[in-house]
Design an enzyme around this catalytic site. Sequence first.
Site, PDB file in Angstrom:
ATOM      1  N   GLY A 477       0.765  -1.238   0.000  1.00 56.40           N
ATOM      2  CA  GLY A 477       0.000   0.000   0.000  1.00 56.40           C
ATOM      3  C   GLY A 477       0.796   1.288   0.000  1.00 56.40           C
ATOM      4  O   GLY A 477       0.268   2.335  -0.366  1.00 56.40           O
ATOM      5  N   LYS A 643       3.606  12.796  -2.034  1.00 61.12           N
ATOM      6  CA  LYS A 643       2.201  12.374  -2.040  1.00 61.12           C
ATOM      7  C   LYS A 643       2.027  11.023  -1.349  1.00 61.12           C
ATOM      8  O   LYS A 643       1.208  10.892  -0.444  1.00 61.12           O
ATOM      9  CB  LYS A 643       1.676  12.296  -3.475  1.00 61.12           C
ATOM     10  CG  LYS A 643       0.223  11.859  -3.560  1.00 61.12           C
ATOM     11  CD  LYS A 643      -0.287  11.812  -4.997  1.00 61.12           C
ATOM     12  CE  LYS A 643      -0.595  13.197  -5.501  1.00 61.12           C
ATOM     13  NZ  LYS A 643      -1.283  13.162  -6.815  1.00 61.12           N
ATOM     14  N   GLY A 712      12.806   5.099   6.862  1.00 59.55           N
ATOM     15  CA  GLY A 712      11.432   4.606   6.810  1.00 59.55           C
ATOM     16  C   GLY A 712      10.439   5.501   7.534  1.00 59.55           C
ATOM     17  O   GLY A 712      10.774   6.169   8.514  1.00 59.55           O
ATOM     18  N   GLY A 714       6.832   4.143   7.559  1.00 64.64           N
ATOM     19  CA  GLY A 714       5.620   3.348   7.756  1.00 64.64           C
ATOM     20  C   GLY A 714       5.217   3.182   9.208  1.00 64.64           C
ATOM     21  O   GLY A 714       4.037   3.308   9.560  1.00 64.64           O
ATOM     22  N   GLU A 715       6.180   2.924  10.083  1.00 68.01           N
ATOM     23  CA  GLU A 715       5.864   2.679  11.488  1.00 68.01           C
ATOM     24  C   GLU A 715       5.670   3.984  12.267  1.00 68.01           C
ATOM     25  O   GLU A 715       4.734   4.119  13.055  1.00 68.01           O
ATOM     26  CB  GLU A 715       6.975   1.848  12.152  1.00 68.01           C
ATOM     27  CG  GLU A 715       7.511   0.689  11.349  1.00 68.01           C
ATOM     28  CD  GLU A 715       6.479  -0.364  11.009  1.00 68.01           C
ATOM     29  OE1 GLU A 715       5.462  -0.462  11.712  1.00 68.01           O
ATOM     30  OE2 GLU A 715       6.702  -1.099  10.023  1.00 68.01           O
TER      31      GLU A 715
END
Length: 748
Positions: A477, A643, A712, A714-715
């Site tokens: 995703g 984005k 990163g 994501g977390e």
Amino acid sequence: MKDYFFQDTIGKPMDRVDGRVKVTGAAKYSAEIELPNMAHGVLVGSTIAKGRIKNIDTKAAERAPGVLAVLHYQNAPKVPGYVQAAHPTEPKPIGQPHRVFYDDKVYFNDQPIALVLADTLERAHYAAKLVKASYEEEKHTTNFAKNTDKAILPTAAKRNPRHGLNDYVRGKEDAYKNEPLKIESEYVIPSEMHNPMELQAIVAHWEADDKLTVYDKTQAVIGTQNAFAREWKIPVENVKVIATYVGGAFGNGLHTWPHETAAIIGAKKLGRPVKLMLTREQMFTMVGYRPHAWQKVGMSATPDGKITAITHEAIGQTSSYEEFTESTLQQTRMMYTSPNVTTRYRILPLDISTPIWMRGPGEATGAFALESALDEMAHVLKIDPLEFRLKNYTERDPEKNLPWSTKFLKEAMLMGAEKIGWSNRPMQPGTLRDGEWQVGYGMGVGTFGAHRGRATVKATLYPDGKVVMQCATTDIGPGTGTAMVQIAADNLGVAPEQITFELGSSLFPPSPSQGGSATVASVGSAVRAASIALKQKLASMATGNADSGFRGAKFEDLTFQNGQVSLNNSPGTKLTYSDILKQQGLPELEVTEESKPGEERQKYSLYSYSVHFAEVKVHPLTGQARVTKMVSCADAGKIVNMKTAGNQMIGGAVGGIGMALTEGAVMDVRFGRYVTKDFAEYHVPVHADTPPVDVIFVDKPDFISTPMGTKGIGEIATIGVAPAIANAIFNATGKRVRELPITPDKLI
């Protein structure tokens, strides 16, 4: 060579390269794969939490229309790897994944006990309802709160004194207890369930007795390939895993689950492909969850706001057959400058299915307790919570005694505070109103390791100027393909429209799983390496051609841009990449490059950081709490795509809102069964629960972490959100809620 990195596409808000195929339905997910002569499987779950299967009556199901077989522990084909794992002469593993249809034992409620195979999905579902089982039921243990005294140190920590899950002491142990200014509080987080849009699904097909192909919803193509090769004792190259599109995942795809092996068993039995998709209810019991956790934080500080000691203890639940652990206490060890830090982590085995990593695994849980405690301590000291954190800001990792690779968390805090309007926050809780509503502001800090793994990318340049790159990574995703195209475009000097990034197949070069916020760092570094290798080959061809005008030029004398190579001191001397291939008579130019982290990880401490600010409104009569504004600010190195990165931060904020206000699995301990097993009872945030989320990026590169300067996100998108909301509710009401979710009954 002129450095064109960051010049053209990096950082721009480029649209997703796969966006059109996804929104038009052209993208095919695992459950949409159709193979000739395919059967459909439906799992039957146990109705007890612990015991033995006394009898399985499958006669009615077997006589039902279209049923091909009903498999269970007595008649299912044996999995070779299961037998080996249970061999008495082998070392006992630290638990092991559930072995479906292995024996008559029941370890958790809704454990798969039978698989109905039929010629249509509807017939398989009907027949599954006809399977009846009787049990020798044993007394189960599923009440977390009443069994915390049975929590144990993880086996991995027992075996290795240096393991990160062991008890940790910096300075004096439990030093806060002897200090005059201190707080001590307990915090509880219930189990939270993975509920991505796409249900877990697999199509299994034995192309030969020792050759298996699966179309699987997984975050770990190579990990899944290796797991199935071990289970079935076949060469790893004989297992093909395809996961071209994944419809969302938060960690539930990082494990091989019983339903996957069940489908493979079914395909082996029938000699034809089998498709198996879990129901939404089965997603609550068969594919992991964020574990229920109890935490206790003790903290002391000087009157002027310097933390003197922190003790953070945690207990997380696991299954009785497999030890699941996570880094709940990591942020406490390294985030603040306290000279005395003590952490203790334990796990509590219960008669439940195995938990799994869920976005912000461990750290999101730990941050709720730590960042709530910071807010409580600041209130005791009568210091602004932002000022309190800045007073205890670390310029060096206090746990590892190493310098940070980069750290711009202070900038992130100040940027976010200005955006939310932190100056409006009253020091005295419960004093700010908007009509009938109480208004409050809160903040929470998050961090996660800036991980990077080994990855390999194959890149092929064609005479028409198009480039195809391949890697086995998945995209759950975040827009992986889009980011890789942008990295390749900047490093190769080719327009993004000319580049295709293919992923999600074990036939492609290997990569780590998509988890731990490491995909851009790992795979992106390999994309960069492959791009540079292609340019070096092109340069060698161009400079080796006496008629090209490049004779004798060095690599650093060349510019690569717009699909052309030119001389720095003579821009008019240029060749297109296509011209070079044609001159060499090559149908294509191919390179395969591996990238991996180096010694920098022993010399520096590498993390990504976030800070989240929340404005909430609470109605004092109904207890309704609304998040009316969120600001999420990330220090995650250079942002590849504003984005898609912004999408990630918004998604993490939504997950944090669910964690804080709506999500929580409720166990009926009498039966060891969840009563929250669908969207009617388990509430994920909807649009009405979610305000506009302002996302800010510090956007400063960290070239120690990766060659692109990326880290990163994501977390960290969700770590720190829940405590920010809880702290805002306290500021609005003066009521401190330490057990999530914060529902109206806790505020009335």
